[in-house]
Design a protein around this motif. Structure first.
Motif, PDB file in Angstrom:
ATOM      1  N   THR A   1     -70.661 -12.476 -51.729  1.00 24.99           N
ATOM      2  CA  THR A   1     -69.695 -12.204 -52.796  1.00 24.99           C
ATOM      3  C   THR A   1     -69.326 -13.503 -53.498  1.00 24.99           C
ATOM      4  OG1 THR A   1     -67.705 -10.918 -53.279  1.00 24.99           O
ATOM      5  CG2 THR A   1     -67.540 -12.488 -51.477  1.00 24.99           C
ATOM      6  N   ASP A   2     -68.976 -13.405 -54.762  1.00 27.14           N
ATOM      7  CA  ASP A   2     -68.531 -14.567 -55.528  1.00 27.14           C
ATOM      8  C   ASP A   2     -67.494 -14.139 -56.554  1.00 27.14           C
ATOM      9  OD1 ASP A   2     -69.597 -17.007 -54.716  1.00 27.14           O
ATOM     10  OD2 ASP A   2     -71.531 -16.611 -55.644  1.00 27.14           O
TER      11      ASP A   2
ATOM     12  N   ASP B   1     -76.920 -15.804 -54.019  1.00 26.39           N
ATOM     13  CA  ASP B   1     -76.409 -15.936 -52.647  1.00 26.39           C
ATOM     14  C   ASP B   1     -77.122 -14.974 -51.705  1.00 26.39           C
ATOM     15  OD1 ASP B   1     -74.736 -18.041 -53.098  1.00 26.39           O
ATOM     16  OD2 ASP B   1     -72.917 -16.855 -53.283  1.00 26.39           O
TER      17      ASP B   1
ATOM     18  N   GLY C   1     -66.975 -14.369 -47.964  1.00 29.07           N
ATOM     19  CA  GLY C   1     -65.975 -14.395 -49.015  1.00 29.07           C
ATOM     20  C   GLY C   1     -66.206 -15.536 -49.984  1.00 29.07           C
TER      21      GLY C   1
ATOM     22  N   ASP D   1     -73.524 -18.626 -47.502  1.00 24.83           N
ATOM     23  CA  ASP D   1     -72.972 -18.049 -48.729  1.00 24.83           C
ATOM     24  C   ASP D   1     -73.261 -16.556 -48.722  1.00 24.83           C
ATOM     25  OD1 ASP D   1     -72.175 -20.463 -49.643  1.00 24.83           O
ATOM     26  OD2 ASP D   1     -73.623 -20.585 -51.277  1.00 24.83           O
TER      27      ASP D   1
HETATM   28 MG   LIG Z   1     -70.786 -16.393 -52.425  1.00 20.71          MG
END
Ligand SMILES: [Mg+2]
Ligand code: SF4
Ligand code: SF4
Ligand SMILES: [Mg+2]
Ligand SMILES: [Mg+2]
Ligand SMILES: [Mg+2]
Ligand SMILES: [Mg+2]
Ligand SMILES: [Mg+2]
Ligand SMILES: [Mg+2]
Ligand SMILES: [Mg+2]
Ligand SMILES: [Mg+2]
Ligand SMILES: [Mg+2]
Lengths: 90, 354, 385, 354, 385, 90
Positions: free
Chosen positions: B68-69, B94, D141, D52
């Motif tokens: 997630t970003d 990612d 996250g 990530d």
């Molecule tokens: Mg990320």
């Protein structure tokens, strides 16, 4: 002490207080109020958005030449090195 | 006979209209925003289910990968991209850095009251195009509206779901002394492109962001190592904090050091120049379309060749090796012939005047 | 990049290094102070130390404008932002310098932390940007926290003159501009250097960009009166190496002169236009507190009475209060060349670039930050597997 | 021997410290924020991978369900909960409403510069506790920091991943005429509890938000219908827009109408009173721990019994039936004996003075 | 909730419905206007229409304060926010009323849309909140857009008096308070009612909360001079049903009286304290434009000269400019009882609560919004499968 | 026309301009400047944060009684209904 870089004057603005300079393809508008004699093609030294000085191309050549001479010296003696600009005598 | 007029909704004014609080209240206006802006931009059968979520076919084998970003960039539109495509690339990458094939994305929008609908549509269309190009479907989402002064135009959080084939493990703890460090291309373009648009900095340059999806490149790297996928030890995209910070993260997680060769790190001349001008170090500037790969030395040539053969890796280079170092220093032999530490980013990578 | 890349050439660096190795007298040791943070940064970033003979030691000087700013000055700026509601504009790293512990007990504030507590504090890239902020916010007081040596002073002077021309009612400057020669004099007169000789100093690498403005003449007294060689040098790594070579030769030959390695930009007289505007707007302060050096007489500038309405100290009736550095922080000694970063107990433990205890850990021109970020590897060998 | 001091990081000042821009820059300060606040709060082996993203075991069979929600509530702390637990419940419930067992969550934080670290820790701890209670792991996250005045304390976007057993399909298009409409308890508490804290409204009440995870309740409902899970036609949580809007969404997606009995819709007396005072209709007020279930009539009693037997469904009630209606009206027989449409929420559900 | 729940009892509703059915004369039809939006809302929300005999028709009146606010007044408020930089405070639904098309062509603005374009527009729950906003923002002008009938006027009067006592320099009121009896008179004198009899009106359900303030006496002229029965009724559904029953009986018996169903709160004289503060602060306007009704003489209030500094019209030198409603919008006729919502071509197509074209589609007390949100089902049967 | 509700006065504030009222367990502070005679236990009618009037309990009883009588009437004639308060004669 403070970050400053030589950049080429690309154009002067009307009124002559500002200029666009180029550094490796990047262009930025700066003030040349402190180097009123700067002209297109000159290299000015830019600090916090102001040109604070100019590059003297001949002196730059001299300094580089000095570095170059070191090569010649490599195997030789150190005594013959040309003295750089000295502003006060010893 | 019923005299009730047929359901009719006056179309959104995407020319001059703006997001208002109603668009986030969950009623008809919210539904309309979704149906007229997001649905056409992302269109796919999962999203059209219209549920508060999406039900998807389960991949056959391997490991499930999620990433997630949150994307909060300013300005929202920059040379080479915008927050829309960035929010797809950032998360797709990612997932890909886990050695996985990204399949699905979710998208959560936090809109600031007053945001032009035309900009929102442009962003959504850019997301949709980026997702299609990366081969992922945006399957579900959520949209909230905050009052003016409590947001910054639009924030987009995306989450990606993908699947990694058995035997693939590219996490940051896998680097071993002797491994080779590769980077897939020139570094620093994204951050410089974004900074060039900041009002107070405002410089002119031809640099554009490198924002791009890297899942294709990762697939090509894995395909180049049939049966030896495990020799691809680490993949990581050097985004925020740049190459330097990413390598430090890996060194820390793997308990190793690194020795880089400054002369081998590819940087575009204009990026170098812009960094000089701003007092930045390109090693700390963000990338959005590059990856770092750490692999066993005997596959390094094959990996480098596979990178260079892929459109996203033409500028790839071998930049260093992994060392044994209890201090976990990333060091660099400078172009000058000296040596120094390449530390973590400290604080923000801000233009420096002294 | 013309006039840059040529001065970073690795092949030439090797040649200068070879010369240095050849010419260094193995019987003596050389200690040269690079006054400027710009030199400190170049030495660290390019790994110049590796290329110097082992008996050449570079001593970091006080020429990092962020480092020498005393706590009390940061406190004044924070007070303007948090208590007086002013918009405070300043240059980058100044934001991170620790102030004295704030009302919120525990950690000291900094401009960055004051911003997080609601202060309207903005980073600018030029004094002209601060003027622009003032024009754009006519209902607010806008104060430019002006720091820096002679390089940075002329743009501030231009901004004040411009504000006067526009009769800008809401702009003022908290002037913290300081003077290089005064600091060098102070160091040369310090007991460690002059009397006890605990800090051997065989010469100075003289300022690059400061000298563009003030010229090389102001250093002549150091050579003449204190018998210290000075070589003005550019901020590129070859400039520094060449300057060291030139200093070494002066020492070897028993000379004490001002030499100018940076002749492509520095003249003996300096930039007259810049000096003129500075003289128009500023005058000397009787005394000013430097971090590390303490009160140094005639070492700083203040705004002339004619421009008093742009002087934040007068305008807000500010009273400067000196604040002692953290007890264990060795910034003072480091700025005077008496100690090295690793001599400080806090270095790398409680004091790191993320949470600096002293100003030398803030800017990458600061001795502590430069050593932390670039030099820590020095004591361990690289072991490639 | 090395004279380098050991890696030491001064601990975050979680008592009086604040988020600053450095915490979002991706360097050491960012890592520290994650390691000292989020990691201990969420602790699980997937998160500790520190990649990530997270690599997870693939569920065995069924359909993969993903759902996402952005949480932007003000105030951040309210009677009965806070944005932390809410951000877990909101997404866990969306996954559960797909008939799925939620397994993993991702969390994306957008922090406003100046936000107290103590509040952030409290929120993270609340998220962690809610996740543990719901049996899900927060596996990855992202954290960004925006300048003061460009955010509102903290925004949290969460994405949930779960798996639905074969044969389960509870999407909003499945309601059929004749179906029974059930609600799992009293409606309106969450919205009223939040409004009661708004400075300008400020009233005193004992009402607390109903925020809670409903995956346990959904599992109980499915377990009550062995082999007939398909008779659970629709599950949906009536959050933003309240019960009324959720039922309208379902009516629209299924192409049906509904007829509700006002007298059967459970509302706490204090919620009723607060709504009177503010000119609100409890049917439009948000819930965060209730679900609507639409099921075949012959399983309605069994479903209702299963609801009532579960701690999250003790107040469950049968509130209406699904009708054939090309206009897709949700209608209601009023307590008074009249009839009216129960429309979508229009605009914001704002206190009304006239 | 005491004094509320008892008046919503379904069992009693059935009994009143039965009485209505018994007493309705099948030979005649009854048309009663409920003046108040509060009654419109109660009728719609509780489905009262279902409980009335088929030959009783309720005609919606102009008693929705949001509905009768003309476009030109909204324009003034938007102008204050966007062009004059004032903080504009107002009550909820006022935010959504369409103004005249703004500079940004296409859709008309509204206060809500003006807010999205940067206007500082805040919803308040009380005139006192607007005062508080003014106190908290001393550097800004704060204008309270005051709308409403006699119910809402006394709190505005209190706020102005309070501002005067505190000598608040930055608070003012854009006064749009209007008077109920004037509007009733206007309707009774309208050609449709008086001359053409195209709008049959057999009586009025009189205002509930307005009457608490003004008392029942002001309606006596309508009964006496126009021979129209008036029954003042509370806003609960049983109140409305009972009032209809009482009106029906008056009609059946040929009476025209003012009766008070809401005697638990309304007296003949009304609230003297409220009337006093209104009289202290406000005076009659010669004429005021109502949406739908046009200019109505002596139908509104303005701020007295003694309080002129709190009068936004005087303070900002505002000039009212009348703006015609959307050509196809039938709000005017609907507010006069001449048309029903479904008679409007825009109803439910381009005009919906999400994007209202006229003010009647804004508040749930507006005839169009009430019918859209609560009544649209009426023409289709419920078919349970 | 405007939303207003009966609520019970729980307590008066010092100075007597404000009161805390209770509606079904929900409490709120309001102004009673417009009903200066309101006392604890009274039911006031609250509109935009102000009490604008008071409930007369006896009249409320009378109205409710009137509704109640309808039950008795259901099977009977309508003629005997007690006339409500009339303030102007016909
Ligand atoms: Mg990320
Ligand atoms: S390490 Fe920190 S505390 Fe020690 S001298 Fe350097 S800046 Fe001061
Ligand atoms: S439907 Fe809309 S346009 Fe038509 S009368 Fe009603 S408010 Fe006006
Ligand atoms: Mg990413
Ligand atoms: Mg990444
Ligand atoms: Mg949602
Ligand atoms: Mg903003
Ligand atoms: Mg969701
Ligand atoms: Mg949810
Ligand atoms: Mg949901
Ligand atoms: Mg991230
Ligand atoms: Mg804020």
């Amino acid at each position: 002490m403070c970050l400053a870089l030589p950049a080429r004057v690309v154009s002067l603005t009307e009124g002559g207080t500002d200029a666009v300079v180029d550094l490796g393809g990047v262009r930025k508008r700066i003030s040349i109020a402190l180097v009123p004699h700067a002209r297109e093609g000159d290299y000015v030294i830019v600090h916090v958005g102001h040109a604070i000085g100019m590059i003297d191309p001949e002196e730059a050549e001299r300094t580089l030449a000095l570095f170059g001479e070191l090569a010649a010296l490599d195997a030789a003696d150190a005594a013959a090195v040309a003295a750089p600009t000295s502003t006060t005598g010893a | 006979m019923s005299t009730i007029k047929k359901d009719y909704v006056r179309p959104l004014n995407v020319k001059t209209g703006r997001v208002d609080m109603n668009h986030g209240a969950g009623g008809r206006a919210s539904t309309q925003l979704i149906e007229e802006i997001f649905l056409p931009a992302f269109d796919n059968p999962f999203l059209r289910q219209g549920h508060d979520g999406a039900a998807l076919p389960l991949p056959a084998a391997g490991r499930l990968v999620v990433a997630t970003d949150a994307h909060v960039i300013s300005p929202l539109f920059f040379p080479g991209g915008d927050i829309g495509c960035l929010s797809v690339h950032g998360t797709v990458n990612d997932v890909a850095m886990n050695g996985a094939m990204p399949l699905y994305l979710t998208a959560s929008f936090i809109l600031e009251e007053g945001f032009p609908l035309a900009d929102l549509k442009r962003i959504a269309d850019s997301m949709g195009a980026a997702a299609r190009e990366a081969g992922v479907a945006i399957v579900t989402g959520d949209t909230k509206v905050v009052e003016q002064g409590k947001g910054d135009g639009v924030f987009i959080s995306t989450t990606g779901v993908g699947v990694a084939a058995p035997g693939v493990d590219t996490c940051g703890a896998n680097a071993r002394p002797g491994d080779v460090v590769l980077v897939s291309g020139t570094v620093g373009e994204h951050g410089v492109a974004v900074l060039s648009q900041r009002e107070s900095l405002a410089f002119e340059t031809a640099i554009v962001s490198d924002t791009a999806a890297l899942n294709g490149l990762v697939a090509a790297l894995l395909a180049a190592l049939p049966g030896r996928e495990g020799d691809l030890h680490v993949l990581r995209d050097p985004t925020r904090g740049g190459l330097a910070t990413t390598l430090n993260e890996i060194a820390r997680q793997s308990g190793v050091g690194m020795l880089l060769q400054e002369a081998d790190i590819p940087v575009l001349p204009q990026v170098d120049a812009a960094c000089e001008l701003l007092g930045l170090d390109p090693l700390y500037v963000a990338n959005e379309g590059k990856l770092v790969c750490i692999c066993a030395p005997d596959v390094a040539d094959a990996v480098l060749a596979a990178m260079r053969a892929h459109p996203r890796g033409v500028g790839a280079a071998r930049i260093g090796t992994v060392t044994e170092d209890p201090h976990r220093f990333v060091q660099m032999a400078t172009r000058l012939g000296g040596r120094r530490v390449v530390d973590w980013l400290s604080g923000e990578q801000l233009p420096r005047i002294c | 990049m013309k006039y840059i890349d040529e001065f970073r050439d690795g092949a030439i660096a090797q040649k200068i290094a070879a010369r240095l190795a050849t010419e260094a007298d193995p019987q003596r040791s050389y200690a040269f102070m690079e006054f400027c943070g710009g030199h400190t940064h170049a030495i660290s970033r390019y790994g110049v130390t590796e290329l110097l003979p082992p008996n050449v030691r570079m001593v970091h000087g006080p020429g990092c404008p962020v480092c020498v700013l005393p706590i009390g000055r940061i406190d004044l700026a924070i007070q303007l932002a948090l208590e007086r509601g002013a918009i405070v504009c300043t240059y980058g790293d100044t934001m991170r310098v620790p102030a004295s512990p704030g009302a919120a007990a525990g950690e000291p504030l900094s401009l960055m932390r004051a911003k997080a507590r609601g202060g309207d504090i903005r980073m600018v890239y030029s004094a002209a940007d601060a003027l622009q902020v003032a024009r754009a916010n006519p209902a607010r007081e806008v104060v430019f926290l002006a720091i820096g040596f002679e390089t940075t002073t002329p743009p501030t002077a231009l901004a004040i003159r411009q504000a006067a021309q526009e009769d800008l009612p809401n702009f003022s400057v908290l002037c913290c501009h300081v003077l290089t020669p005064a600091a060098i004099t102070h160091i040369l007169n310090s007991p460690e250097v002059k009397d006890w000789r605990t800090v051997p100093l065989d010469g100075f690498v003289g300022p690059a960009h400061v000298s563009i403005v003030i010229g090389s003449a102001p250093y002549e007294g150091f050579a003449r009166d204190y018998r210290k060689p000075v070589v003005i040098a550019g901020f590129e790594p070859l400039d520094v190496m060449q300057a060291v070579l030139m200093l070494m030769r002066q020492v070897n030959e028993g000379r004490a002169e001002v030499e100018n390695e940076f002749s492509r930009a520095v003249t003996r007289q300096g930039n007259a236009a810049a000096q003129a505007v500075v003289a128009e707007v500023f005058e000397l302060r009787e005394s000013f507190e430097w971090r590390g050096l303490g009160e140094v007489p005639v070492s700083a500038l203040k705004i002339k009475p004619a421009f008093e309405r742009f002087d934040a100290e007068a305008r807000f009736g500010l009273t400067y209060r000196a604040v002692a550095d953290h007890k264990q922080c060795a910034c003072g000694e480091i700025l005077r060349g008496v100690k090295r970063p690793t001599d400080c107990k806090l270095f790398g433990t409680v004091c790191t670039p993320e949470s600096p205890m002293g100003s030398c850990m803030v800017s990458s021109e600061g001795a502590c930050a430069a050593h932390y970020s670039y030099g820590r590897f020095r004591d361990i060998p690289v072991v490639a597997a």
